[in-house]
Design a protein around this motif. Structure first.
Motif, PDB file in Angstrom:
ATOM      1  N   UNK A   1      20.438  72.821  -5.638  1.00 44.75           N
ATOM      2  CA  UNK A   1      20.501  74.262  -5.890  1.00 44.75           C
ATOM      3  C   UNK A   1      20.921  75.025  -4.639  1.00 44.75           C
ATOM      4  N   UNK A   2      20.782  74.444  -3.467  1.00 46.58           N
ATOM      5  CA  UNK A   2      21.245  75.123  -2.249  1.00 46.58           C
ATOM      6  C   UNK A   2      22.762  75.266  -2.252  1.00 46.58           C
ATOM      7  N   UNK A   3      23.428  74.339  -2.917  1.00 50.21           N
ATOM      8  CA  UNK A   3      24.886  74.403  -2.997  1.00 50.21           C
ATOM      9  C   UNK A   3      25.366  75.465  -3.987  1.00 50.21           C
ATOM     10  N   UNK A   4      24.461  76.072  -4.721  1.00 52.82           N
ATOM     11  CA  UNK A   4      24.862  77.150  -5.640  1.00 52.82           C
ATOM     12  C   UNK A   4      25.462  78.318  -4.873  1.00 52.82           C
ATOM     13  N   UNK A   5      25.186  78.382  -3.574  1.00 55.98           N
ATOM     14  CA  UNK A   5      25.750  79.458  -2.758  1.00 55.98           C
ATOM     15  C   UNK A   5      27.275  79.420  -2.769  1.00 55.98           C
ATOM     16  N   UNK A   6      27.861  78.220  -2.863  1.00 55.22           N
ATOM     17  CA  UNK A   6      29.315  78.085  -2.859  1.00 55.22           C
ATOM     18  C   UNK A   6      29.892  78.146  -4.274  1.00 55.22           C
ATOM     19  N   UNK A   7      29.029  78.091  -5.287  1.00 54.02           N
ATOM     20  CA  UNK A   7      29.484  78.138  -6.682  1.00 54.02           C
ATOM     21  C   UNK A   7      29.486  79.568  -7.208  1.00 54.02           C
ATOM     22  N   UNK A   8      28.380  80.273  -7.011  1.00 61.94           N
ATOM     23  CA  UNK A   8      28.228  81.622  -7.567  1.00 61.94           C
ATOM     24  C   UNK A   8      28.676  82.681  -6.566  1.00 61.94           C
ATOM     25  N   UNK A   9      29.218  83.780  -7.107  1.00 54.44           N
ATOM     26  CA  UNK A   9      29.578  84.911  -6.254  1.00 54.44           C
ATOM     27  C   UNK A   9      28.320  85.497  -5.622  1.00 54.44           C
ATOM     28  N   UNK A  10      28.470  86.158  -4.483  1.00 51.06           N
ATOM     29  CA  UNK A  10      27.320  86.885  -3.916  1.00 51.06           C
ATOM     30  C   UNK A  10      26.879  87.996  -4.883  1.00 51.06           C
ATOM     31  N   UNK A  11      25.648  88.459  -4.721  1.00 49.98           N
ATOM     32  CA  UNK A  11      25.115  89.504  -5.601  1.00 49.98           C
ATOM     33  C   UNK A  11      26.021  90.722  -5.651  1.00 49.98           C
ATOM     34  N   UNK A  12      26.593  91.083  -4.501  1.00 47.85           N
ATOM     35  CA  UNK A  12      27.382  92.317  -4.431  1.00 47.85           C
ATOM     36  C   UNK A  12      28.592  92.296  -5.368  1.00 47.85           C
ATOM     37  N   UNK A  13      29.048  91.121  -5.751  1.00 47.17           N
ATOM     38  CA  UNK A  13      30.213  91.052  -6.641  1.00 47.17           C
ATOM     39  C   UNK A  13      29.905  91.673  -7.998  1.00 47.17           C
ATOM     40  N   UNK A  14      28.718  91.404  -8.535  1.00 51.12           N
ATOM     41  CA  UNK A  14      28.342  92.001  -9.822  1.00 51.12           C
ATOM     42  C   UNK A  14      28.296  93.517  -9.709  1.00 51.12           C
ATOM     43  N   UNK A  15      27.707  94.025  -8.629  1.00 52.18           N
ATOM     44  CA  UNK A  15      27.646  95.478  -8.424  1.00 52.18           C
ATOM     45  C   UNK A  15      29.050  96.070  -8.290  1.00 52.18           C
ATOM     46  N   UNK A  16      29.949  95.338  -7.631  1.00 56.76           N
ATOM     47  CA  UNK A  16      31.329  95.806  -7.469  1.00 56.76           C
ATOM     48  C   UNK A  16      32.021  95.915  -8.818  1.00 56.76           C
ATOM     49  N   UNK A  17      31.885  94.880  -9.659  1.00 54.61           N
ATOM     50  CA  UNK A  17      32.517  94.928 -10.978  1.00 54.61           C
ATOM     51  C   UNK A  17      31.930  96.038 -11.843  1.00 54.61           C
ATOM     52  N   UNK A  18      30.628  96.242 -11.747  1.00 54.20           N
ATOM     53  CA  UNK A  18      30.011  97.334 -12.512  1.00 54.20           C
ATOM     54  C   UNK A  18      30.523  98.681 -12.005  1.00 54.20           C
ATOM     55  N   UNK A  19      30.638  98.819 -10.687  1.00 51.76           N
ATOM     56  CA  UNK A  19      31.129 100.077 -10.113  1.00 51.76           C
ATOM     57  C   UNK A  19      32.576 100.341 -10.527  1.00 51.76           C
TER      58      UNK A  19
END
Length: 199
Positions: A116-134
């Motif tokens: 699960x530590x490697x999920x950092x390279x799989x999933x976008x950072x949290x800010x990406x979701x906020x960017x798409x919503x914005x």
């Protein structure tokens, strides 16, 4: 039954990059928390928007064009920002994270993660979701003014839903071969295409 070939033949360069990347992940990083926050926020926004709907009927037809244009936008970003260096601060950071990190960590010779530590390279950072919503909010506001508030809420439901679907499908491209990814329609096809994309 569908079959997939899972290869584990990384080059020495890829092995070294993966080791260096893993060692640079902050000790406090928690993959479950990372995706938990993404899905909790995303599903909460979807639930909030749905709770604001007032007898929506025809507005649900907006899901199709919004989903189509959201995917078209994702394709454009992928082609013109994630795989082409644009020397502007935020765009350069997207390129670095995607092409210089994600595409070195995963190749068609090694596409999977083991922890699960490697999920950092799989999933976008949290800010990406906020960017798409914005990015979606002005369009949602415009639809709410021109058509009906329901239209704006449904646009946001679709954008956030599409983002969560993208993350889910992308995760399925980087897990070890299993019954689900072999047999689930769309997932097995996307997995094969994504492996080719990493070639």
């Amino acid at each position: 039954m569908a079959s997939l070939i899972e290869r584990h033949h990384p080059t020495l360069r890829q092995q070294r990059f993966r080791e260096e990347y893993r060692s640079a992940i902050h000790p406090a990083y928690n993959g479950v928390l990372h995706i938990g926050v993404i899905y909790l926020i995303g599903l909460s926004v979807i639930a909030l928007c749905i709770s604001r709907l007032e007898a929506a009927r025809w507005e649900w037809l907006l899901v199709l064009p919004v989903f189509f244009f959201s995917n078209l936008f994702e394709w454009w970003i992928h082609k013109n920002v994630m795989h082409r260096l644009v020397d502007v601060w935020a765009l350069r950071a997207i390129y670095d994270r995607h092409t210089r990190q994600h595409h070195q960590y995963f190749t068609d010779n090694e596409m999977t993660v083991d922890s699960t530590r490697e999920w950092r390279i799989v999933f976008f950072p949290w800010r990406a979701l906020f960017t798409f919503m914005a990015l979606g909010l002005p369009f949602a506001w415009l639809l709410a003014q021109v058509l009906h508030p329901n239209a704006g809420y449904i646009l946001m439901v679709t954008i956030v839903g599409q983002y969560l679907i993208y993350e889910t499908f992308h995760y399925c491209c980087h897990v070890h071969d299993n019954w689900f990814v072999r047999n689930m329609p769309f997932v097995n096809t996307i997995r094969r295409h994504h492996t080719a994309h990493h070639n």
